[in-house]
Every structure is written in structure tokens, then in C-alpha cells.
Enzyme design. Structure first.
Site, PDB file in Angstrom:
ATOM      1  N   ASP A   1       8.073  -0.927   1.592  1.00 37.15           N
ATOM      2  CA  ASP A   1       7.932  -1.974   2.677  1.00 37.15           C
ATOM      3  C   ASP A   1       9.020  -1.378   3.365  1.00 37.15           C
ATOM      4  O   ASP A   1       9.140  -2.493   4.587  1.00 37.15           O
ATOM      5  CB  ASP A   1       7.949  -3.403   1.465  1.00 37.15           C
ATOM      6  CG  ASP A   1       5.989  -4.049   2.033  1.00 37.15           C
ATOM      7  OD1 ASP A   1       5.657  -2.284   3.221  1.00 37.15           O
ATOM      8  OD2 ASP A   1       5.853  -4.581   1.653  1.00 37.15           O
TER       9      ASP A   1
ATOM     10  N   ASP B   1      -3.798  -3.933   9.860  1.00 41.49           N
ATOM     11  CA  ASP B   1      -3.730  -4.475   8.420  1.00 41.49           C
ATOM     12  C   ASP B   1      -3.721  -6.010   7.845  1.00 41.49           C
ATOM     13  O   ASP B   1      -4.946  -6.377   8.817  1.00 41.49           O
ATOM     14  CB  ASP B   1      -2.090  -4.616   9.105  1.00 41.49           C
ATOM     15  CG  ASP B   1      -1.323  -4.512   7.344  1.00 41.49           C
ATOM     16  OD1 ASP B   1      -1.079  -5.192   6.848  1.00 41.49           O
ATOM     17  OD2 ASP B   1      -1.331  -2.965   7.391  1.00 41.49           O
ATOM     18  N   ASP B   2      -2.885  -5.940   7.251  1.00 39.72           N
ATOM     19  CA  ASP B   2      -3.432  -8.007   6.719  1.00 39.72           C
ATOM     20  C   ASP B   2      -4.199  -8.679   7.769  1.00 39.72           C
ATOM     21  O   ASP B   2      -3.321  -8.280   8.744  1.00 39.72           O
ATOM     22  CB  ASP B   2      -2.485  -8.230   6.223  1.00 39.72           C
ATOM     23  CG  ASP B   2      -2.932  -9.268   5.560  1.00 39.72           C
ATOM     24  OD1 ASP B   2      -4.305  -9.675   5.337  1.00 39.72           O
ATOM     25  OD2 ASP B   2      -2.264  -9.499   4.364  1.00 39.72           O
TER      26      ASP B   2
ATOM     27  N   CYS C   1      -1.409   1.642  -2.669  1.00 41.58           N
ATOM     28  CA  CYS C   1       0.026   0.715  -0.598  1.00 41.58           C
ATOM     29  C   CYS C   1       0.168  -0.663  -2.537  1.00 41.58           C
ATOM     30  O   CYS C   1      -0.993  -1.113  -2.716  1.00 41.58           O
ATOM     31  CB  CYS C   1      -0.104  -0.336   0.086  1.00 41.58           C
ATOM     32  SG  CYS C   1       1.109  -1.124   0.658  1.00 41.58           S
TER      33      CYS C   1
ATOM     34  N   ASP D   1      20.141  16.907 -46.079  1.00 41.26           N
ATOM     35  CA  ASP D   1      19.618  16.410 -46.859  1.00 41.26           C
ATOM     36  C   ASP D   1      20.379  15.174 -45.922  1.00 41.26           C
ATOM     37  O   ASP D   1      21.354  15.157 -46.601  1.00 41.26           O
ATOM     38  CB  ASP D   1      19.901  16.397 -48.483  1.00 41.26           C
ATOM     39  CG  ASP D   1      19.837  15.421 -49.502  1.00 41.26           C
ATOM     40  OD1 ASP D   1      19.559  13.897 -48.511  1.00 41.26           O
ATOM     41  OD2 ASP D   1      20.132  15.591 -50.489  1.00 41.26           O
TER      42      ASP D   1
ATOM     43  N   LYS E   1      -6.461   0.836   3.776  1.00 42.95           N
ATOM     44  CA  LYS E   1      -5.264   1.128   2.977  1.00 42.95           C
ATOM     45  C   LYS E   1      -5.498  -0.015   1.884  1.00 42.95           C
ATOM     46  O   LYS E   1      -5.857  -0.901   2.265  1.00 42.95           O
ATOM     47  CB  LYS E   1      -3.988   0.412   4.063  1.00 42.95           C
ATOM     48  CG  LYS E   1      -2.457   0.365   3.421  1.00 42.95           C
ATOM     49  CD  LYS E   1      -2.028  -0.650   4.898  1.00 42.95           C
ATOM     50  CE  LYS E   1      -0.498  -0.633   4.200  1.00 42.95           C
ATOM     51  NZ  LYS E   1       0.520  -1.300   5.144  1.00 42.95           N
ATOM     52  N   TRP E   2      -5.530   0.523   0.851  1.00 43.78           N
ATOM     53  CA  TRP E   2      -5.827  -0.227  -0.425  1.00 43.78           C
ATOM     54  C   TRP E   2      -4.418  -1.525  -0.949  1.00 43.78           C
ATOM     55  O   TRP E   2      -3.653   0.000  -1.861  1.00 43.78           O
ATOM     56  CB  TRP E   2      -6.233   0.651  -1.523  1.00 43.78           C
ATOM     57  CG  TRP E   2      -6.686  -0.084  -2.474  1.00 43.78           C
ATOM     58  CD1 TRP E   2      -6.409  -0.455  -3.290  1.00 43.78           C
ATOM     59  CD2 TRP E   2      -8.363   0.182  -3.030  1.00 43.78           C
ATOM     60  NE1 TRP E   2      -7.077  -0.759  -4.670  1.00 43.78           N
ATOM     61  CE2 TRP E   2      -8.386  -1.077  -4.033  1.00 43.78           C
ATOM     62  CE3 TRP E   2      -9.770   0.611  -2.293  1.00 43.78           C
ATOM     63  CZ2 TRP E   2      -9.615  -1.045  -4.486  1.00 43.78           C
ATOM     64  CZ3 TRP E   2     -10.746   0.205  -3.248  1.00 43.78           C
ATOM     65  CH2 TRP E   2     -10.952  -0.970  -4.134  1.00 43.78           C
ATOM     66  N   ASP E   3      -4.025  -2.597  -0.869  1.00 41.69           N
ATOM     67  CA  ASP E   3      -2.637  -3.110  -0.907  1.00 41.69           C
ATOM     68  C   ASP E   3      -3.119  -3.369  -2.778  1.00 41.69           C
ATOM     69  O   ASP E   3      -3.624  -4.346  -2.890  1.00 41.69           O
ATOM     70  CB  ASP E   3      -2.436  -3.854   0.477  1.00 41.69           C
ATOM     71  CG  ASP E   3      -1.091  -3.611   0.107  1.00 41.69           C
ATOM     72  OD1 ASP E   3      -0.944  -3.322  -1.039  1.00 41.69           O
ATOM     73  OD2 ASP E   3      -0.454  -4.559   1.240  1.00 41.69           O
TER      74      ASP E   3
HETATM   75  C1  GLA Z   1       2.337  -5.497   1.924  1.00 39.61           C
HETATM   76  C2  GLA Z   1       2.210  -3.683   2.188  1.00 39.61           C
HETATM   77  C3  GLA Z   1       2.726  -4.278   3.307  1.00 39.61           C
HETATM   78  C4  GLA Z   1       1.858  -5.154   4.549  1.00 39.61           C
HETATM   79  C5  GLA Z   1       1.571  -6.490   4.430  1.00 39.61           C
HETATM   80  C6  GLA Z   1       0.704  -7.363   4.773  1.00 39.61           C
HETATM   81  O1  GLA Z   1       3.799  -5.860   1.915  1.00 39.61           O
HETATM   82  O2  GLA Z   1       3.367  -3.101   1.673  1.00 39.61           O
HETATM   83  O3  GLA Z   1       2.823  -2.860   4.256  1.00 39.61           O
HETATM   84  O4  GLA Z   1       0.082  -4.155   4.602  1.00 39.61           O
HETATM   85  O5  GLA Z   1       0.850  -6.744   2.999  1.00 39.61           O
HETATM   86  O6  GLA Z   1       0.174  -8.428   4.008  1.00 39.61           O
END
Ligand code: GLA
Length: 730
Positions: free
Chosen positions: A548, A366-367, A526, A52, A476-478
């Protein structure tokens, strides 16, 4: 199988090989949580106390019994507004403005196999390896029905939880919170382990006592975040890697989340985890249902190592999907740290040529390959090739790479839009921004409203156009910013609180479409490295770029924290140049390779610019990784040190049949005139004799586990450690 029910007593027990989870509906129909821990084969409700306690409140139907209070009892799915003043799992607002929900037991169902969640990632299972228990609760006044779903994977010591909330009334209610997990632990002392960090320094483990009050791990960023991982462990104060009790949970969700652990006035613990309620409300119209994402639970009486083993196994075998879930992963070369935005076909082919000669499997561009994208200020959304940089387009580049004997992969950041892009000029309304306010930029970019079907369709179309145009084996799908400015022109004013979750449903729908239409493609997740490293993304992408930060020394801490919940195969990890681009640190090539091998291995540098000696090392390391990959990815993983406190980082992989083991790591700093440290190994067979590194050194498993193995005499900092143990036959 794993679900035992005493219907008369309304007692439910979920049994796995080593754990047991008990609930019971009492005389008032309140579903109490009775036990989660070791198998006990006994109804543990005898441990419940009915004190209680002043200012606790009593349900009306308990009459004058002041000892029966929802504020002191362990509950299975706690509600707000009815006298339990601890953290609620669920809250609603009714049409009259009241917020109470009083759930009482109605019925149950058992189903073979594991339940699914509509449009969301979840643990999957079939009729032979899993079962589902549904317990249906009902709030008579508000006409809200809640089904608690429990998935039981007996052999994995895994229990999953999710809830379905159904409005059976005539009026809309606003769902303001709907957690996936609510776990009351009325007994014993517990500490909290969680994984925090920042960009390029994710998932650092932190262990702390529980305070009286609430501790919170959360993200309001629209992603699971770099700052807090959607997972936690409660452990006994004496818990170590291989002894003591611990309960862990991870959330199968990639958006904003909240996990809270409360220690109440009686020293009882409640843990609640789910979608972040601060960024959530759902207009539940008459007849509507809302399904929560899933939380996964395990318990170990033998410390963290077994807990991680259970999580690694269920993630690899019952969350990751597709061709690559258990397959060996290709060794990658990614051009990001080699070139950043400054490349053309010739430069990429130069890197590709060298990579192919050294034994790399796949080149990832990459980018910077699309639209007008020479820096990070423009181009996102324009997913068509930039022919100025890549003459002949992706097709020709992919063909050239293929002719060198490698496969080809490509970077996308589909959820984003640059203001300086053709897409934005055509569809400014697709970006998330609040009308009449300036938007918040992150890395100069805005976020697409993924809840819109036209946005999903556009992305599906442009991505599949690229995928159909060339032989592409990897994506790689960021996702490179946190989300704010939540608003969608697409939703009504009432529905705006739904956007953060609708964003996730839209993202998952697109990923589902692409991964099922392109089953041969390996998807790697990513988000600025590991800003969305969670089990939700692992359902679509069996590996995620871990951070990163490619500095091998920092990576040992990041990968250590990650390993508590996530399997090694899910960790994207690459060798990069020295001085390292994030820290300026110089570590030996061998150490960088060993660290990157604790993951899905690859390179992130210009291999064509390495010295001859380094190139020879790369060849050797790739060969070694191929040889060890089955052991690394399929073996049992053990943490042999705590790199946050120790002067060394060491980890071990042991094959299921215990005939082979690999110890990897590094000694951080070398001291003169010091004796060598011996490190106790784990998981070996005490009776086997193990040969070390193919040499004449042979020791028994018992000796290696009880006395340990001497670390090599270190010379220089970040000195690599490698012991390969093979059972000696005969
Ligand atoms: C992020 C990713 C990196 C790279 C950059 C590109 O920071 O983690 O590995 O792909 O974008 O702009």
C-alpha cells in the site's frame, strides 16, 4: 533424468543442472540427509561424523554404540520424542498420550512428472520437464506411514518437498506438526537472510549471523503476512550478489507458517518450514491421510543473483498459471488513491476518459462500488452494485469504459464480512468468532469461515453473478485483516485445530473454481498491499499488489526485498501523486514511473487532475513501458545496489540473448561538489559493443561489467536513472 538411486545402498541422489541433493537410509533404516549443494558425483556420507556427545541418547537398536545418535546426525525428516532434541519436522500425539514417532525406511517410488497436492497450490510439471521421488518411511509401533515427496526440475535447479502422513493404525492420532521442509546442513558457516516488515513496508531484507539456538520467521495471522515472508535464504558469510554459496526456500502457502533455523551445540544447522504448528492440529483417523503444502528449494554457488533467477523462473513458468502467466500485463488505472470511497459513475468516467486518452489499457474500480459502502465500516459481503453511486450498474460502467477503448476490472474482498451488512444480518454464523466471546475486529470487519462449503458456494454465486453481468477482465482479490478468534460452528471440538488450514483449503478451492471458470480474467492478489505476497497466491493470481506504500523511494526497498524470491512480473506497482499519500514525500514523476515499471505497471491517481506536462509524461511512460515490458518481465533481473545501505537504488534487466539491457533506478540524495559514481553492470556479453540510450556512447560489455557506467549527474533528490543498452551490430 535427475533421480539416481543405488538400491542396494539405499542411496538417493537428486541431480539438477548445477545442484545435487543426497539422502541415504542406513543400517537401522534411518533416512539421513547427506548433501545439498554443488554437483559432486560422489556419495558425500564420508563427511558424516559419529561423535559420542554427552546427553545425546541412542536408539535401542544401536546397542551399546554411544556414537550413533539421532541428536547429532543429519536427518531427512526429524521426529519428536525419540532422542533428537533439535526442532522436529513432525510430531503426533497417539491415543495413549505418547508423542514418539520413529520413522524407518520402507521403500521408494519414482514417477515421471511432478506430483500434485490435493486441493493446494504447488509447482507443476509434466513428464518431460520433471520427476518425482517418493520415499516411504514407517513407524512400526504407531503405524504411521510418511511419504516424503521430492519434485525435481532439473533444468531449473529446483527441488520441491512435501510429505504425506497416513494413519495405518486402528486408532485416531492427533497430528500436531507436519512441516514441509526439514534441511540439515552439518558443514560450514551460514548466515540467514529473510524478509520482514509491516503494513505498507513489506519484505525488507535482513541478513544476520546464526546464533546458537533457534531463529524464527513466522506468521500466526492466518495469512502469510506483511511481517514475515514465508521464505528465507541461508548463505555463506562471504556470499554476494554474484559469488558465494546460498540455499533458498519459499513456501507455497498463504496461511500461518513457521520457519525456524537452529544452530545446534555442534554448530550444525537445521532449517524447518511448514504450517505454523501453534495454530494447527489434525485429527488423523484410521486410514486418513494429511498432505502438507510444498516448500521449494534452490542452491546457487554463484550468489543471490542466480538463486533469484532460479526462483523467478520456476514461479513464472511452473507456479503461475493461466492466460496471463507469461503474457504482457495491461497497464492499469486504479481509482483507490484518486477517490477512496468518494466516487460516482461520472467521476469514474472522467478518470477513465483521461486514462484512455493517455494510453492506459484497463480501468480498475476499487473498494466502495457495492452494498452500503461509503467508508470501511460496512457493506463487506454484499457483493451487489450500489446503484446510488453507480447509476446503470456495473454493466453500463463497463460498457462505457469499453467504448473508450479500455477494459474494466473490479475490486473484491470476498473473505470478509461487515457486521453492518445484509449478509451478516442473514448469516451471522458465517463469521469466525468464538461463541460467548466478543469478536476481535480488524478494520471494523470480521472474517468469513472459508472452511464452510455454503460460504464458498455463496461467494462463488455472488462473484460469478457480477462477472456474468458485464464484461469484466480483471479482479483485485483483497484481504484486509489478520485472523484470530479461530472457531468454527461447523467443526467438532476435536477438529477446531484444523480450522486455520481448512480456511486455506476453502480459499484455494474457491479460487480454483473461479480461475478455471473464468480463464480470461486476470486475478491480482492483495492483502492491505503485500500482506499475502506468496507463491500460494501466485498459483491463482499471477500478480499481487506489492504494497500500500506507493512512495517511489520506499518502494525501491520493498521491491528490492521482494525481488530475492519473486519475479518482477508478479509485483503490482503503480505511479501515484505527490506529496505521496503514505509518506508526504515528493519525488519526480520520472522516478515514480521508473520505479513502478519494475513490476506490473499502472497508475493509482486521478489522471484528469494532472498538469499538462505530467500528462505528456504519462503518455511517454506508458509508451516506454510497452516497449520495455518484454525485457522487464522476461529478461534476467539483477540487483545492482543494496538500497538499504547505499545512496542509490539500481536494478538491471538483461535479455536472454544479451543483446539488450535496461538499467533503472534513482540516486536518493544529491551532494554538491561530488564526483559521479561508476556502477558495474551484470550479465552482459563481454565481447559485445553496447550503445547507451541511442546516443553515440558505445562501450564493450567487458568495460561496462568491469569498469562500470557513470551515474548521471544528479540534480535534486530521487534523481531518476535510466540506461538502455543495445548491442551495436556490425
Ligand atoms: C487495501 C488495498 C488497497 C485498497 C484498499 C481498499 O488496503 O491494499 O489497494 O484496495 O484496501 O479498501
Amino acid at each position: 533424468m535427475g533421480i539416481y538411486i543405488n538400491e542396494q545402498e539405499k542411496f538417493f541422489s537428486l541431480k539438477t543442472n548445477n545442484t545435487e541433493y543426497q539422502m541415504q537410509a542406513d543400517e537401522y533404516g534411518v533416512l539421513k540427509h547427506i548433501w545439498y549443494g554443488e554437483r559432486v558425483e560422489n556419495n558425500m556420507s564420508y563427511l558424516l561424523e559419529y561423535p559420542d556427545v554427552g546427553f545425546s541418547g541412542n536408539p535401542y537398536d544401536a546397542g551399546n554404540d554411544r556414537t550413533y545418535s539421532l541428536n547429532t546426525l543429519p536427518l531427512e525428516y526429524a521426529c519428536s520424542g525419540i532422542g533428537d532434541f533439535r526442532i522436529p519436522a513432525v510430531s503426533v500425539k497417539h491415543s495413549d498420550g505418547s508423542c514418539a514417532l520413529d520413522l524407518r525406511y520402507k521403500s521408494f517410488k519414482i514417477k515421471k512428472g511432478k506430483y500434485n497436492i490435493t486441493g493446494m497450490p504447488a509447482v507443476y510439471g509434466n513428464e518431460s520437464d520433471s520427476e518425482t521421488l517418493e520415499i516411504i518411511l514407517y513407524d512400526t509401533s504407531g503405524k504411521i506411514e510418511i511419504t516424503l515427496r521430492y519434485g525435481v526440475l532439473e533444468k531449473y535447479d529446483i527441488i520441491t518437498r512435501s510429505a504425506v502422513i497416513r494413519n495405518l493404525g486402528q486408532k485416531s492420532v492427533i497430528l500436531e506438526k507436519a512441516a514441509s521442509l526439514c534441511l540439515d546442513i552439518p558443514h560450514f558457516e551460514w548466515e540467514l537472510v529473510h524478509f520482514h516488515g509491516r503494513h505498507a513496508m513489506e519484505r525488507l531484507s535482513q541478513r544476520s549471523p546464526l546464533i546458537n539456538g533457534i531463529q524464527e520467521i513466522a506468521s500466526t495471522r492466518g495469512t502469510s503476512s506483511h511481517q514475515h515472508n514465508p521464505s528465507f535464504i541461508l548463505c555463506s558469510p562471504e556470499c554476494t550478489e554474484n559469488s558465494g554459496e546460498c540455499i533458498g526456500s519459499f513456501f507455497v502457502y498463504s496461511g500461518s507458517f513457521q520457519a525456524q533455523v537452529e544452530r545446534d551445540e555442534l554448530g550444525q544447522i537445521r532449517a524447518v518450514m511448514g504450517i505454523h504448528p501453534g495454530l494447527f492440529s489434525w485429527n488423523l483417523k484410521p486410514g486418513d491421510i494429511f498432505e502438507t503444502p510444498e516448500a521449494v528449494l534452490t542452491y546457487s554457488k554463484n550468489g543471490f543473483s542466480k538463486l533469484s533467477y532460479n526462483f523467478h523462473k520456476v514461479i513464472r513458468e511452473h507456479i503461475c498459471r493461466g492466460k496471463y502467466k507469461l503474457a504482457e500485463r495491461p497497464v492499469l488505472i486504479n481509482n483507490w488513491e484518486a477517490t477512496y470511497f468518494d466516487f460516482n459513475s461520472d467521476k469514474i468516467l472522467e478518470i477513465a476518459k483521461e486514462s484512455a486518452e493517455l494510453g492506459v489499457d484497463m480501468l480498475v474500480l476499487d473498494d466502495g462500488w457495492f452494498g452500503k459502502r461509503d467508508d470501511d465500516c460496512s457493506g463487506l459481503g454484499d457483493w451487489f452494485v450500489n446503484e446510488k453511486k453507480l447509476q446503470g450498474g456495473i454493466y453500463e460502467l463497463a460498457e462505457n469504459v469499453k467504448n473508450m477503448g479500455m477494459r474494466f476490472g473490479l475490486w473484491f474482498e470476498p473473505e470478509m464480512i461487515s457486521e453492518d451488512s445484509e449478509l451478516y444480518r442473514e448469516h451471522p454464523e458465517w463469521a469466525i468468532r468464538i461463541p460467548d466471546r466478543q469478536p476481535t475486529r480488524g478494520r471494523y470487519q470480521l472474517v468469513l469461515d472459508m472452511s464452510r462449503e455454503d460460504v464458498q458456494d455463496y461467494l462463488y454465486k455472488v462473484i460469478s453473478n457480477i462477472l456474468d453481468s458485464a464484461e469484466i477482465s480483471y479482479i483485485k482479490w483483497d484481504m484486509n485483516r489478520s485472523i484470530c478468534d479461530w472457531y468454527s460452528g461447523f467443526l467438532t471440538a476435536e477438529g477446531q485445530g484444523e480450522l486455520p488450514h481448512r480456511y486455506m483449503l476453502g480459499l484455494y478451492a474457491l479460487l480454483e473454481r473461479l480461475t478455471s471458470d473464468y480463464p480470461e480474467i486476470l486475478f491480482e492478489g492483495c492483502s492491505g498491499g503485500g500482506g499475502r505476497f506468496d507463491a500460494g497466491m501466485l498459483y491463482y493470481c499471477p500478480q499481487i499488489w506489492c504494497s500500500d506504500d506507493t512512495d517511489a523511494y520506499e518502494r525501491t526497498k520493498i521491491q528490492y526485498g521482494t525481488s530475492f524470491i519473486y519475479p518482477v512480473s508478479s509485483v503490482g506497482s503503480h505511479v501515484s501523486v505527490v506529496p505521496n499519500h503514505q509518506t508526504g514525500r515528493i519525488t519526480p514523476m520520472e522516478t515514480r514511473a521508473i520505479t513502478a515499471m519494475a513490476g506490473s505497471f499502472g497508475y493509482e491517481l486521478d489522471l484528469s487532475s494532472l498538469s499538462e506536462q505530467d500528462k505528456q509524461s504519462v503518455k511517454l511512460h506508458i509508451k516506454k513501458f510497452r516497449e520495455y515490458a518484454p525485457l522487464i518481465h522476461n529478461g534476467k533481473y539483477y540487483r545492482l545496489s543494496n538500497p538499504i545501505n547505499d545512496n542509490y537504488a539500481l536494478w538491471e534487466f538483461v535479455s536472454d540473448d544479451e543483446t539488450e539491457a535496461l538499467v533503472h533506478g534513482m540516486v536518493y540524495r544529491t551532494e554538491p561538489n561530488m564526483k559521479r559514481k561508476s556502477i558495474k553492470l551484470e550479465g552482459l556479453n563481454p565481447d559485445y559493443q553496447y550503445q547507451v540510450n541511442g546516443s553515440s556512447e558505445v562501450y564493450s560489455g567487458a568495460a561496462l561489467m568491469k569498469g562500470g557506467i557513470l551515474l548521471p549527474k544528479a540534480w535534486g533528490d530521487y534523481c531518476p536513472v535510466e540506461f538502455h543498452l543495445k548491442k551495436q551490430e556490425g
